[in-house]
Design a protein around this motif. Structure first.
Motif, PDB file in Angstrom:
ATOM      1  N   THR A   1      47.934  29.334 154.610  1.00 34.84           N
ATOM      2  CA  THR A   1      48.343  28.800 155.911  1.00 34.84           C
ATOM      3  C   THR A   1      49.089  27.484 155.718  1.00 34.84           C
ATOM      4  O   THR A   1      50.178  27.287 156.277  1.00 34.84           O
ATOM      5  CB  THR A   1      47.111  28.575 156.814  1.00 34.84           C
ATOM      6  OG1 THR A   1      46.370  29.786 156.900  1.00 34.84           O
ATOM      7  CG2 THR A   1      47.536  28.146 158.211  1.00 34.84           C
TER       8      THR A   1
ATOM      9  N   HIS B   1      43.684  28.138 163.465  1.00 35.00           N
ATOM     10  CA  HIS B   1      43.708  28.165 162.000  1.00 35.00           C
ATOM     11  C   HIS B   1      42.432  27.617 161.366  1.00 35.00           C
ATOM     12  O   HIS B   1      42.315  27.570 160.145  1.00 35.00           O
ATOM     13  CB  HIS B   1      44.907  27.369 161.480  1.00 35.00           C
ATOM     14  CG  HIS B   1      46.236  27.939 161.880  1.00 35.00           C
ATOM     15  ND1 HIS B   1      46.557  29.269 161.709  1.00 35.00           N
ATOM     16  CD2 HIS B   1      47.311  27.355 162.462  1.00 35.00           C
ATOM     17  CE1 HIS B   1      47.788  29.469 162.161  1.00 35.00           C
ATOM     18  NE2 HIS B   1      48.263  28.339 162.625  1.00 35.00           N
TER      19      HIS B   1
ATOM     20  N   GLU C   1      38.157  37.642 162.175  1.00 28.62           N
ATOM     21  CA  GLU C   1      39.128  36.720 161.586  1.00 28.62           C
ATOM     22  C   GLU C   1      40.007  37.457 160.577  1.00 28.62           C
ATOM     23  O   GLU C   1      39.619  38.485 160.029  1.00 28.62           O
ATOM     24  CB  GLU C   1      38.406  35.531 160.947  1.00 28.62           C
ATOM     25  CG  GLU C   1      37.331  35.916 159.951  1.00 28.62           C
ATOM     26  CD  GLU C   1      36.393  34.754 159.619  1.00 28.62           C
ATOM     27  OE1 GLU C   1      36.843  33.596 159.643  1.00 28.62           O
ATOM     28  OE2 GLU C   1      35.230  35.020 159.324  1.00 28.62           O
TER      29      GLU C   1
ATOM     30  N   HIS D   1      44.409  37.421 158.624  1.00 27.65           N
ATOM     31  CA  HIS D   1      45.704  36.784 158.387  1.00 27.65           C
ATOM     32  C   HIS D   1      46.821  37.574 159.071  1.00 27.65           C
ATOM     33  O   HIS D   1      46.713  38.788 159.227  1.00 27.65           O
ATOM     34  CB  HIS D   1      45.984  36.707 156.879  1.00 27.65           C
ATOM     35  CG  HIS D   1      45.085  35.751 156.158  1.00 27.65           C
ATOM     36  ND1 HIS D   1      43.776  36.054 155.853  1.00 27.65           N
ATOM     37  CD2 HIS D   1      45.299  34.494 155.694  1.00 27.65           C
ATOM     38  CE1 HIS D   1      43.222  35.025 155.222  1.00 27.65           C
ATOM     39  NE2 HIS D   1      44.137  34.066 155.114  1.00 27.65           N
TER      40      HIS D   1
ATOM     41  N   ASN E   1      41.384  32.616 163.337  1.00 29.58           N
ATOM     42  CA  ASN E   1      39.961  32.896 163.579  1.00 29.58           C
ATOM     43  C   ASN E   1      39.762  33.966 164.658  1.00 29.58           C
ATOM     44  O   ASN E   1      38.673  34.481 164.812  1.00 29.58           O
ATOM     45  CB  ASN E   1      39.173  31.619 163.919  1.00 29.58           C
ATOM     46  CG  ASN E   1      39.847  30.749 164.973  1.00 29.58           C
ATOM     47  OD1 ASN E   1      40.520  31.231 165.879  1.00 29.58           O
ATOM     48  ND2 ASN E   1      39.667  29.441 164.847  1.00 29.58           N
TER      49      ASN E   1
ATOM     50  N   ALA F   1      38.726  27.844 160.161  1.00 30.08           N
ATOM     51  CA  ALA F   1      37.780  28.911 159.800  1.00 30.08           C
ATOM     52  C   ALA F   1      36.640  28.956 160.816  1.00 30.08           C
ATOM     53  O   ALA F   1      36.149  27.913 161.252  1.00 30.08           O
ATOM     54  CB  ALA F   1      37.235  28.669 158.397  1.00 30.08           C
TER      55      ALA F   1
ATOM     56  N   ASP G   1      43.195  27.528 155.082  1.00 29.14           N
ATOM     57  CA  ASP G   1      43.317  27.912 153.682  1.00 29.14           C
ATOM     58  C   ASP G   1      44.712  27.579 153.159  1.00 29.14           C
ATOM     59  O   ASP G   1      45.591  27.158 153.903  1.00 29.14           O
ATOM     60  CB  ASP G   1      43.010  29.405 153.500  1.00 29.14           C
ATOM     61  CG  ASP G   1      43.933  30.300 154.322  1.00 29.14           C
ATOM     62  OD1 ASP G   1      43.587  31.467 154.506  1.00 29.14           O
ATOM     63  OD2 ASP G   1      45.006  29.837 154.764  1.00 29.14           O
TER      64      ASP G   1
ATOM     65  N   ARG H   1      49.249  33.552 157.388  1.00 24.63           N
ATOM     66  CA  ARG H   1      48.502  32.487 158.074  1.00 24.63           C
ATOM     67  C   ARG H   1      47.141  33.008 158.523  1.00 24.63           C
ATOM     68  O   ARG H   1      47.043  34.078 159.113  1.00 24.63           O
ATOM     69  CB  ARG H   1      49.277  31.998 159.304  1.00 24.63           C
ATOM     70  CG  ARG H   1      50.618  31.391 158.971  1.00 24.63           C
ATOM     71  CD  ARG H   1      51.349  30.947 160.228  1.00 24.63           C
ATOM     72  NE  ARG H   1      51.640  32.070 161.112  1.00 24.63           N
ATOM     73  CZ  ARG H   1      52.178  31.939 162.330  1.00 24.63           C
ATOM     74  NH1 ARG H   1      52.450  30.742 162.807  1.00 24.63           N
ATOM     75  NH2 ARG H   1      52.435  33.002 163.067  1.00 24.63           N
ATOM     76  N   TYR H   2      46.102  32.210 158.254  1.00 25.78           N
ATOM     77  CA  TYR H   2      44.750  32.559 158.682  1.00 25.78           C
ATOM     78  C   TYR H   2      44.605  32.315 160.188  1.00 25.78           C
ATOM     79  O   TYR H   2      45.079  31.318 160.727  1.00 25.78           O
ATOM     80  CB  TYR H   2      43.703  31.703 157.948  1.00 25.78           C
ATOM     81  CG  TYR H   2      42.334  31.791 158.577  1.00 25.78           C
ATOM     82  CD1 TYR H   2      41.425  32.775 158.183  1.00 25.78           C
ATOM     83  CD2 TYR H   2      41.953  30.918 159.603  1.00 25.78           C
ATOM     84  CE1 TYR H   2      40.172  32.872 158.789  1.00 25.78           C
ATOM     85  CE2 TYR H   2      40.711  31.013 160.214  1.00 25.78           C
ATOM     86  CZ  TYR H   2      39.832  31.998 159.803  1.00 25.78           C
ATOM     87  OH  TYR H   2      38.611  32.106 160.406  1.00 25.78           O
TER      88      TYR H   2
END
Length: 195
Positions: free
Chosen positions: A6, A109, A142, A144, A152, A111, A3, A149-150
């Motif tokens: 990130t 990172h 999942e 952040h 999973n 998804a 995303d 930062r995303y």
């Protein structure tokens, strides 16, 4: 990248992130390289500052370093003194081009919903019998981190299932405690598997 937050983190903090004090994952690198013939071609997917690529190059391997962040790729290029391609995971479009793919702490990172497709792209990029290594932050849901930062945050079971469903062979997943850029204690999953 998963995303915008990130991507923004890495673009905005490239110099600090790329030059941070970081212990090379020597044991994982050596275990991965031991699966490959001398001089094999390796794709470093999400190379960060380029330190892992430098180690593999020093061992005589033909390494293609890439990163999804243009700013991080520039940092790695300065460090490695060689071109570093800007490549987002979902744009990987090679066929039987590499003997190994190294993705240390980068695919975290992606998804969850997109990860099977990215794993298939990696599998397609590998030659038959090729070796794939990746590490993920372990977890159940999942989310952040404090930098936006995303991640999973996978369980070993879910990762094993994804890889098995994707046709990977000789899947070995280990768990261990470590840390990350945020300095927090982190449970990590390391996977090594073959096409």
């Amino acid at each position: 990248m998963a995303d915008e937050s990130t991507s923004s983190f890495y673009d905005d903090n490239a110099a600090t992130y790329a030059s941070r004090q970081r212990t090379l994952p020597i044991r994982r690198l050596d275990a991965f390289l031991s699966q490959l013939h001398p001089g094999s071609s390796i794709l470093d997917l999400g190379c960060g500052g380029g330190q892992d690529s430098a180690y593999m190059l020093s061992k005589g391997f033909d390494v293609t370093p890439t990163d999804g962040s243009p700013a991080i790729a520039n940092q790695a290029e300065s460090f490695l003194k060689r071109p570093v391609a800007v490549l987002r995971f979902e744009d990987l479009d090679e066929e039987e081009a590499f003997d190994g793919v190294w993705a240390e702490a980068s695919l975290s990172h992606v998804a969850r919903a997109t990860l099977p497709e990215v794993l298939e792209r990696i599998r397609t990029a590998l030659r038959p019998g090729g070796t794939f290594h990746a590490t993920f932050k372990a977890g159940e849901a999942e989310g952040h981190d404090r930098f936006g930062r995303y991640y999973n945050y996978l369980s070993a079971e879910l990762l094993s299932e994804m890889l098995g469903d994707g046709g990977w062979h000789n899947i070995v997943i280990s768990e261990g405690d470590g840390t990350g850029y945020d300095g927090k204690p982190t449970r990590w999953l390391a996977v090594r598997t073959q096409k």
